[in-house]
Design an enzyme around this catalytic site. Structure first.
Site, mmCIF file in Angstrom:
data_model
loop_
_atom_site.group_PDB
_atom_site.id
_atom_site.type_symbol
_atom_site.label_atom_id
_atom_site.label_comp_id
_atom_site.label_asym_id
_atom_site.label_seq_id
_atom_site.Cartn_x
_atom_site.Cartn_y
_atom_site.Cartn_z
ATOM 1 N N SER A 124 0.820 -1.209 0.000
ATOM 2 C CA SER A 124 0.000 0.000 0.000
ATOM 3 C C SER A 124 0.859 1.267 0.000
ATOM 4 O O SER A 124 1.687 1.451 -0.874
ATOM 5 C CB SER A 124 -0.960 -0.054 1.195
ATOM 6 O OG SER A 124 -2.006 0.867 1.071
ATOM 7 N N ASP A 178 -5.884 -3.538 -2.043
ATOM 8 C CA ASP A 178 -4.798 -3.227 -1.117
ATOM 9 C C ASP A 178 -4.097 -4.490 -0.599
ATOM 10 O O ASP A 178 -4.730 -5.406 -0.091
ATOM 11 C CB ASP A 178 -5.398 -2.470 0.075
ATOM 12 C CG ASP A 178 -4.355 -1.743 0.900
ATOM 13 O OD1 ASP A 178 -3.347 -2.367 1.248
ATOM 14 O OD2 ASP A 178 -4.566 -0.557 1.205
#
Length: 295
Positions: A38, A184
């Site tokens: 991320s 993510d």
């Protein structure tokens, strides 16, 4: 000293990593390989491309994070529609602007695809919800999706890893088994410290991890009084569970833990002073870490 690095996810809180990087670089540490999830993947990619912490600091201070939250045209015309369309789009914001900025910044260092980086120097962690597995890019591109890593955009990979569920619209890629929904990387591994270990448990060189939290045995209890808090706690527990089992006391000594309070993952409306405070916090914890770190 040459080391390998691992960055955890954490949204805008990852600004603290820039301060930590600055301290490490000034102390003579050079990263040969970088991995991240991320927001950590953003910092890892830019560092792998050759950006110094000082360069990143200057750029971040002049960047409005709100400009990265690109609202679809239909939502700008009919604001109430975004909640209705969330069901089909699976996210509120497109994330294209984030990818465009990364593409521009990486391009200035001559990095567009993984072929432009030294082999093995960058690993980006994503979550494939369709296949139900962790995806390491570029390693898994060929065997899972039939995609040549040499042609795959680094900015695209980082955008995929940064696809916070329900906040950013997930990226869809077509592979050997059809279409996959990618979100993510933090959903399955928010802190991929395992990435640089060989099968025998040894490492090529020392590894320094950077994690936006307290140490595992000092994590605060989560307060759950309603369904919204339960959902938040559920997601946070999912993020921590996989990596917490891996981080032993032995490995903890190689991690710069940076507990950030009062800042949420999606606090995009930050002032320059707030950014500076986060970066200084990271620098402070990196300095403390280096004073006691034994290679």
């Amino acid at each position: 000293m040459k080391v390998d690095g691992v960055f955890s996810g954490g949204g805008v809180k990852a600004l603290a990593f820039i301060g930590a990087l600055e301290e490490l670089q000034e102390q003579g540490y050079t990263f040969k390989r970088m991995a991240g999830t991320s927001a950590g993947a953003i910092l890892a990619s830019l560092t792998a491309a050759g950006y110094t912490a000082k360069e990143l600091k200057e750029r971040i201070n002049n960047l409005s994070f709100l400009s990265l939250v690109d609202v679809p045209l239909s939502d700008r015309l009919f604001p109430f529609m975004k909640w209705l369309l969330l069901y089909y789009r699976m996210g509120l914001y497109k994330g294209n602007q984030l990818e465009d900025v990364l593409e521009e910044w990486l391009g200035e260092k001559g990095v567009r695809t993984f072929a432009d980086l030294p082999p093995g120097s960058l690993k980006v962690i994503c979550s494939d919800l369709t296949l139900g597995r962790i995806v390491v890019i570029p390693d898994d591109l060929k065997k899972v999706y039939g995609i040549d890593p040499a042609t795959f955009s680094v900015a695209k990979a980082v955008r995929m890893s940064s696809g916070l569920p329900y906040f950013f619209i997930p990226v869809k890629i077509h592979g050997k088994r059809g279409r996959s929904i990618i979100v993510d990387g933090g959903v399955l591994s928010n802190f991929p410290l395992w990435i640089w270990e060989k099968q025998d448990g040894c490492r090529t060189r020392p590894v320094i991890g950077m994690k936006l939290s307290d140490e595992p045995d000092k994590l605060p209890e989560q307060k759950i009084k309603n369904a919204i808090q339960m959902f938040h706690a559920l997601f946070k527990t999912m993020q921590q569970a996989h990596d917490a089992r891996y981080i032993s006391k032995t490995l903890s000594k190689d991690i710069i833990f940076i507990p950030v309070s009062g800042v949420e993952t999606t606090d995009f409306d930050m002032s320059k002073e707030e950014k500076e405070t986060l970066m200084e916090l990271g620098r402070e914890h990196a300095s403390n870490f280096l004073r006691r770190w034994s290679r």
